[in-house]
Design a protein around this motif. Structure first.
Motif, PDB file in Angstrom:
ATOM      1  N   THR A  92      10.040   5.309 -19.501  1.00  0.00           N
ATOM      2  CA  THR A  92       8.620   6.209 -19.454  1.00  0.00           C
ATOM      3  C   THR A  92       7.589   5.381 -18.431  1.00  0.00           C
ATOM      4  N   ILE A  93       7.096   5.755 -18.048  1.00  0.00           N
ATOM      5  CA  ILE A  93       5.996   5.763 -16.536  1.00  0.00           C
ATOM      6  C   ILE A  93       4.971   4.267 -17.954  1.00  0.00           C
ATOM      7  N   GLY A  94       4.413   5.177 -18.911  1.00  0.00           N
ATOM      8  CA  GLY A  94       3.770   4.035 -19.674  1.00  0.00           C
ATOM      9  C   GLY A  94       3.813   2.829 -20.061  1.00  0.00           C
ATOM     10  N   GLU A  95       5.977   3.129 -20.434  1.00  0.00           N
ATOM     11  CA  GLU A  95       6.533   1.610 -20.896  1.00  0.00           C
ATOM     12  C   GLU A  95       6.287   0.905 -19.313  1.00  0.00           C
ATOM     13  N   LEU A  96       6.419   1.355 -18.502  1.00  0.00           N
ATOM     14  CA  LEU A  96       6.362   0.255 -17.619  1.00  0.00           C
ATOM     15  C   LEU A  96       5.155  -0.488 -17.298  1.00  0.00           C
ATOM     16  N   ASN A 142       0.434  -1.269  -0.148  1.00  0.00           N
ATOM     17  CA  ASN A 142      -0.231   0.315   0.280  1.00  0.00           C
ATOM     18  C   ASN A 142       0.839   1.583  -0.024  1.00  0.00           C
ATOM     19  N   ASP A 143       2.269   1.137  -0.179  1.00  0.00           N
ATOM     20  CA  ASP A 143       3.289   2.268  -0.023  1.00  0.00           C
ATOM     21  C   ASP A 143       2.670   3.181  -1.500  1.00  0.00           C
ATOM     22  N   GLY A 144       1.975   3.099  -2.352  1.00  0.00           N
ATOM     23  CA  GLY A 144       1.644   4.118  -3.657  1.00  0.00           C
ATOM     24  C   GLY A 144       2.385   4.487  -4.248  1.00  0.00           C
ATOM     25  N   ARG A 145       4.058   3.143  -4.008  1.00  0.00           N
ATOM     26  CA  ARG A 145       5.246   3.645  -5.022  1.00  0.00           C
ATOM     27  C   ARG A 145       4.763   3.390  -6.632  1.00  0.00           C
ATOM     28  N   VAL A 146       5.255   3.818  -7.265  1.00  0.00           N
ATOM     29  CA  VAL A 146       4.498   3.070  -8.925  1.00  0.00           C
ATOM     30  C   VAL A 146       4.773   1.517  -9.325  1.00  0.00           C
ATOM     31  N   LEU A 150      -2.565  -7.780 -11.366  1.00  0.00           N
ATOM     32  CA  LEU A 150      -2.734  -8.462 -10.602  1.00  0.00           C
ATOM     33  C   LEU A 150      -3.762  -8.983  -9.901  1.00  0.00           C
ATOM     34  N   ARG A 151      -4.310  -7.621  -9.299  1.00  0.00           N
ATOM     35  CA  ARG A 151      -5.884  -7.394  -8.783  1.00  0.00           C
ATOM     36  C   ARG A 151      -7.137  -6.959 -10.489  1.00  0.00           C
ATOM     37  N   GLY A 152      -6.229  -6.854 -11.640  1.00  0.00           N
ATOM     38  CA  GLY A 152      -7.810  -7.145 -12.587  1.00  0.00           C
ATOM     39  C   GLY A 152      -7.879  -5.995 -12.413  1.00  0.00           C
ATOM     40  N   GLU A 153      -7.277  -5.046 -12.111  1.00  0.00           N
ATOM     41  CA  GLU A 153      -7.812  -3.335 -11.934  1.00  0.00           C
ATOM     42  C   GLU A 153      -7.222  -2.696 -12.433  1.00  0.00           C
ATOM     43  N   ASP A 154      -8.006  -1.201 -12.874  1.00  0.00           N
ATOM     44  CA  ASP A 154      -6.680  -0.523 -14.470  1.00  0.00           C
ATOM     45  C   ASP A 154      -6.020   0.148 -13.558  1.00  0.00           C
ATOM     46  N   ILE A 155      -4.847   0.338 -14.351  1.00  0.00           N
ATOM     47  CA  ILE A 155      -3.696   0.519 -14.032  1.00  0.00           C
ATOM     48  C   ILE A 155      -3.645   2.328 -13.956  1.00  0.00           C
ATOM     49  N   THR A 156      -3.489   2.637 -12.968  1.00  0.00           N
ATOM     50  CA  THR A 156      -3.684   4.676 -12.882  1.00  0.00           C
ATOM     51  C   THR A 156      -2.570   5.115 -13.085  1.00  0.00           C
ATOM     52  N   ILE A 157      -1.894   5.733 -14.559  1.00  0.00           N
ATOM     53  CA  ILE A 157      -0.476   6.836 -14.175  1.00  0.00           C
ATOM     54  C   ILE A 157      -1.457   7.532 -13.899  1.00  0.00           C
ATOM     55  N   TYR A 158      -0.203   8.811 -13.445  1.00  0.00           N
ATOM     56  CA  TYR A 158      -0.550  10.100 -12.671  1.00  0.00           C
ATOM     57  C   TYR A 158       0.208  11.023 -14.099  1.00  0.00           C
ATOM     58  N   GLY A 159      -0.402  11.737 -14.464  1.00  0.00           N
ATOM     59  CA  GLY A 159      -0.478  12.759 -15.738  1.00  0.00           C
ATOM     60  C   GLY A 159      -0.250  11.930 -17.360  1.00  0.00           C
ATOM     61  N   ASP A 160       0.365  11.781 -17.790  1.00  0.00           N
ATOM     62  CA  ASP A 160       0.440  11.562 -19.690  1.00  0.00           C
ATOM     63  C   ASP A 160       0.502  10.565 -19.799  1.00  0.00           C
ATOM     64  N   GLY A 161       1.744   9.690 -18.756  1.00  0.00           N
ATOM     65  CA  GLY A 161       2.831   9.118 -18.335  1.00  0.00           C
ATOM     66  C   GLY A 161       4.265   8.569 -19.374  1.00  0.00           C
ATOM     67  N   ASN A 162       4.260  10.305 -20.090  1.00  0.00           N
ATOM     68  CA  ASN A 162       5.663  10.191 -20.405  1.00  0.00           C
ATOM     69  C   ASN A 162       6.871  10.601 -19.729  1.00  0.00           C
ATOM     70  N   GLN A 163       6.406  11.076 -18.473  1.00  0.00           N
ATOM     71  CA  GLN A 163       7.486  11.395 -17.751  1.00  0.00           C
ATOM     72  C   GLN A 163       8.405  10.178 -17.628  1.00  0.00           C
ATOM     73  N   THR A 164       9.980  10.307 -16.924  1.00  0.00           N
ATOM     74  CA  THR A 164      10.329   9.563 -16.524  1.00  0.00           C
ATOM     75  C   THR A 164      11.281   8.841 -15.818  1.00  0.00           C
ATOM     76  N   ARG A 165      11.515   7.591 -15.701  1.00  0.00           N
ATOM     77  CA  ARG A 165      12.508   6.904 -14.025  1.00  0.00           C
ATOM     78  C   ARG A 165      13.130   6.121 -14.165  1.00  0.00           C
ATOM     79  N   ARG A 213       9.397  15.420 -14.062  1.00  0.00           N
ATOM     80  CA  ARG A 213       9.570  15.064 -15.152  1.00  0.00           C
ATOM     81  C   ARG A 213      10.145  14.054 -15.447  1.00  0.00           C
ATOM     82  N   GLN A 214      11.667  13.822 -14.897  1.00  0.00           N
ATOM     83  CA  GLN A 214      12.784  13.456 -15.050  1.00  0.00           C
ATOM     84  C   GLN A 214      13.236  12.523 -14.091  1.00  0.00           C
TER      85      GLN A 214
END
Length: 319
Positions: A246-250, A182-186, A195-210, A275-276
């Motif tokens: 990108t977060i979208g790629e993850l 429940n730590d809220g990390r991406v 794993l729960r079959g829930e929607d995957i929530t991306i904050y922003g457009d998903g182009n930010q990188t990590r 953003r980066q």
């Protein structure tokens, strides 16, 4: 055998460090107040003859005869550190003061766990250690960002003024087994949602990188920084994986590896979310015996997914 204290030793990173240092034959004291740490992370170590657990909050003084201190105690995910921002700053600042005082008293060595958050929303990419950062000192993340920046300042002051042997590690996004569900990390968010079959929530457009680092690579880097660098080398040293996603790629990678039918949905970007974020690890390569991350994202995600599958089969309860 060395006598080593790990504050935050029941946390995600701290528990892995406890295992590694015990495995190398050391005597380990695990200090934790269980705000974000879990007894389940260290339960399997309790019978070890060289392992000791103390329930303690490091904003209050603590004394033990130790040779090395790894100061990891502090909530590190936005959900937890924003829950009580004053307490977060106290842990970073007062906790560092107390741990540095103990290192001084024992004439020991201390490694301070800092964070890539000291760079804020960086204007330089990738981030090098000499970059001073682009941080909002008044924002909702400032309790953590500025707390860690102050802790770094205290570490350097103790080194210069009192000759304490100090090390600073700046930790970039780290993931792996024992993350809090429940730590809220991406990474944990995406895996659990998939794993729960829930929607995957991306904050922003998903182009930010990590840049995502597996826990074993971090622990290896921290130990090398503590053990294998000269006493006059304090750091800070970036420890992270320089491969940028990108977060979208993850999110898409997690969906593929879990075989989930989850859909991706987008929500507003939180305040001051960078953003980066990508480490320049040139210094780590130079000073830590050619240290290099060895676990790449796909392999690390498989291991982490396996862990969360076991947790979810128990209804989300960790043993």
């Amino acid at each position: 055998m060395k006598r080593i204290l790990i504050s935050g030793g029941a946390g995600f990173i701290g528990s892995h460090l406890c295992e590694r240092l015990l495995g190398e034959g050391n005597d380990v004291i695990c200090l934790d107040n269980y705000f974000t740490g879990h007894k389940s992370n260290i339960r399997h170590l309790l019978a070890h003859p060289n392992f000791e657990v103390v329930r303690h909050d490091i904003i209050y003084p603590y004394t033990a005869e130790v040779e090395e201190i790894y100061n990891l105690a502090c909530p590190a995910s936005p959900i937890y550190y924003q829950h009580d921002p004053i307490k977060t700053t106290q842990t970073s600042v007062l906790g560092a003061l107390n741990m540095l005082g103990m290192a001084k008293y024992n004439r020991g060595k201390i490694l301070q766990a800092s964070t890539s958050e000291v760079y804020g929303d960086p204007l330089i990419h990738p981030q090098k250690e000499e970059y001073w950062g682009h941080v909002n000192p008044l924002g909702v993340r400032s309790c953590y960002d500025e707390g860690k920046r102050c802790a770094e300042s205290l570490v350097m002051s103790y080194h210069r003024q009192h000759g304490v042997r100090t090390k600073i590690v700046r930790i970039f996004n780290t993931y792996g087994p024992k993350m809090d569900i429940n730590d809220g990390r991406v990474v944990s968010n995406f895996i659990v949602q998939a794993l729960r079959g829930e929607d995957i929530t991306i904050y922003g457009d998903g182009n930010q990188t990590r840049s995502f680092q597996y826990i074993d690579d971090l622990v290896e880097g921290m130990i090398r920084l503590m053990d294998d660098t000269p006493d006059d080398f304090t750091g800070p040293v970036n420890i992270g994986n320089p491969h940028e996603f990108t977060i979208g790629e993850l999110a898409r990678e997690v969906i593929e590896l879990t075989g989930s039918r989850s859909q991706i949905v987008h929500l507003p970007l939180p305040e001051d979310d960078p953003r980066q974020r990508q480490p320049d690890i040139t210094l780590a390569r130079q000073m830590l015996g050619n240290w290099e991350p060895t676990v790449q994202l796909r392999e690390g995600l498989r291991k982490t997914i396996g862990y969360f599958e076991e947790v979810l089969t128990r209804g989300g309860v960790r043993r």
